[in-house]
Design a protein around this motif. Sequence first.
Motif, PDB file in Angstrom:
ATOM      1  N   GLN A 175     -14.148 -63.645  35.928  1.00 14.38           N
ATOM      2  CA  GLN A 175     -13.555 -62.548  35.174  1.00 14.38           C
ATOM      3  C   GLN A 175     -12.198 -62.913  34.601  1.00 14.38           C
ATOM      4  O   GLN A 175     -11.879 -62.583  33.450  1.00 14.38           O
ATOM      5  N   ALA A 176     -11.371 -63.605  35.405  1.00 16.68           N
ATOM      6  CA  ALA A 176     -10.050 -63.991  34.920  1.00 16.68           C
ATOM      7  C   ALA A 176     -10.148 -64.961  33.751  1.00 16.68           C
ATOM      8  O   ALA A 176      -9.332 -64.935  32.821  1.00 16.68           O
ATOM      9  N   VAL A 177     -11.165 -65.828  33.759  1.00 12.35           N
ATOM     10  CA  VAL A 177     -11.352 -66.791  32.676  1.00 12.35           C
ATOM     11  C   VAL A 177     -11.779 -66.069  31.397  1.00 12.35           C
ATOM     12  O   VAL A 177     -11.293 -66.371  30.293  1.00 12.35           O
ATOM     13  N   ARG A 257      -8.818 -73.577  24.660  1.00  7.35           N
ATOM     14  CA  ARG A 257      -9.612 -74.813  24.626  1.00  7.35           C
ATOM     15  C   ARG A 257      -9.715 -75.443  26.014  1.00  7.35           C
ATOM     16  O   ARG A 257     -10.774 -75.965  26.396  1.00  7.35           O
ATOM     17  N   LYS A 258      -8.626 -75.392  26.788  1.00  7.30           N
ATOM     18  CA  LYS A 258      -8.637 -75.962  28.131  1.00  7.30           C
ATOM     19  C   LYS A 258      -9.692 -75.282  29.003  1.00  7.30           C
ATOM     20  O   LYS A 258     -10.468 -75.945  29.697  1.00  7.30           O
ATOM     21  N   LEU A 259      -9.737 -73.944  28.962  1.00 12.30           N
ATOM     22  CA  LEU A 259     -10.699 -73.214  29.788  1.00 12.30           C
ATOM     23  C   LEU A 259     -12.128 -73.392  29.277  1.00 12.30           C
ATOM     24  O   LEU A 259     -13.063 -73.530  30.073  1.00 12.30           O
ATOM     25  N   GLU A 262     -13.259 -76.746  30.345  1.00 10.19           N
ATOM     26  CA  GLU A 262     -13.426 -76.783  31.790  1.00 10.19           C
ATOM     27  C   GLU A 262     -14.760 -76.198  32.220  1.00 10.19           C
ATOM     28  O   GLU A 262     -15.346 -76.638  33.217  1.00 10.19           O
ATOM     29  N   TYR A 263     -15.276 -75.219  31.462  1.00 12.62           N
ATOM     30  CA  TYR A 263     -16.546 -74.576  31.806  1.00 12.62           C
ATOM     31  C   TYR A 263     -17.686 -75.033  30.890  1.00 12.62           C
ATOM     32  O   TYR A 263     -18.587 -74.276  30.572  1.00 12.62           O
ATOM     33  N   ILE A 280     -17.104 -70.313  19.722  1.00 11.41           N
ATOM     34  CA  ILE A 280     -17.201 -70.845  21.077  1.00 11.41           C
ATOM     35  C   ILE A 280     -18.663 -70.824  21.507  1.00 11.41           C
ATOM     36  O   ILE A 280     -19.360 -69.835  21.278  1.00 11.41           O
ATOM     37  N   LYS A 281     -19.106 -71.912  22.140  1.00 13.44           N
ATOM     38  CA  LYS A 281     -20.474 -71.995  22.634  1.00 13.44           C
ATOM     39  C   LYS A 281     -20.460 -72.407  24.094  1.00 13.44           C
ATOM     40  O   LYS A 281     -19.802 -73.374  24.480  1.00 13.44           O
ATOM     41  N   PHE A 282     -21.212 -71.645  24.907  1.00 13.70           N
ATOM     42  CA  PHE A 282     -21.398 -71.996  26.318  1.00 13.70           C
ATOM     43  C   PHE A 282     -22.890 -72.180  26.559  1.00 13.70           C
ATOM     44  O   PHE A 282     -23.703 -71.340  26.142  1.00 13.70           O
ATOM     45  N   PRO A 283     -23.289 -73.235  27.237  1.00  5.35           N
ATOM     46  CA  PRO A 283     -24.729 -73.426  27.534  1.00  5.35           C
ATOM     47  C   PRO A 283     -25.225 -72.397  28.524  1.00  5.35           C
ATOM     48  O   PRO A 283     -24.467 -71.880  29.346  1.00  5.35           O
ATOM     49  N   PHE A 284     -26.508 -72.078  28.436  1.00  3.17           N
ATOM     50  CA  PHE A 284     -27.109 -71.152  29.402  1.00  3.17           C
ATOM     51  C   PHE A 284     -26.929 -71.696  30.810  1.00  3.17           C
ATOM     52  O   PHE A 284     -27.041 -72.894  31.042  1.00  3.17           O
TER      53      PHE A 284
END
Length: 284
Positions: A175-177, A257-259, A262-263, A280-284
Amino acid sequence: MKQNNLLWLIILLVLFQSVIISILNINFYVGRAFPILPLERTTFGHLSLSSLLMLSSVGLIYVLFTAARREKKIMQQELYIENLKESLNNLRAQRHDFISHLQAVYGLLQLKRDEDALEYITSICSMVRQPTRIIEVNQPVLAALLQTKAAVAESLGIGFQFEINSDLKDFFLPQAVITSIFGNLLDNAVEAALAARPGVEKRIWLRIFTAGNYYCFEVGNTGPVIPLEMQQKIFERGFTTKREGKENHGQGLYIVRKLVTEYNGRIDVLSSDQGTVFTIKFPF
């Protein structure tokens, strides 16, 4: 303040112990010719005292990093709580406005102005449709943050548009991220929109969707164009184009960008006369 004092005390203790270890080593090797400390020059005693000081320094350094991580977590939680408080204040304001809207519709119906009442209700529905769509996102922290930032943008005369095509049900990020990434991105978008050229509509937008095996987020604004040669520099720590208050800027996009990295995500920027978009893209 107490936390900062503790950190400085630990740093001073580590430095002091490092100096003592250095003096012990010097005394051990040159003590006969140039005695520095009135200690017996035995290998066992030297190694024991040096090892004890080194272990103590390592322990203090561990405490230092633990305290730094705790302080960072506390700052993130404070930001999260602040956003929740703003969201609750916005909900209270909406409740108050809702009562006023009902009274207005009731008054129009009493005056037999049915068409005006229908038009008024239609306009109110268009106003609440986007907040309702935000609530449907299966990320309460992100939903609260978006409602808060939308209210801030509206108070500054900036249009805020949403296109949400994913409920983010399986989107797992602390949540904080989430608060840090999207809070900084939206704050940056608001500042850019405020700096839009005269005659250009002040507007920001957010798109949430899935593409392939990625959750995708687009945050755009109609602010000034970012030159191509600067589109990577804006992610550097401390970089800012502002002439005043530079010490307070140049951190937001660096943190984002750092966070994201990191994820296991990635962030790209595209800027033109039509606007600037951060994706921004995050993998499933």
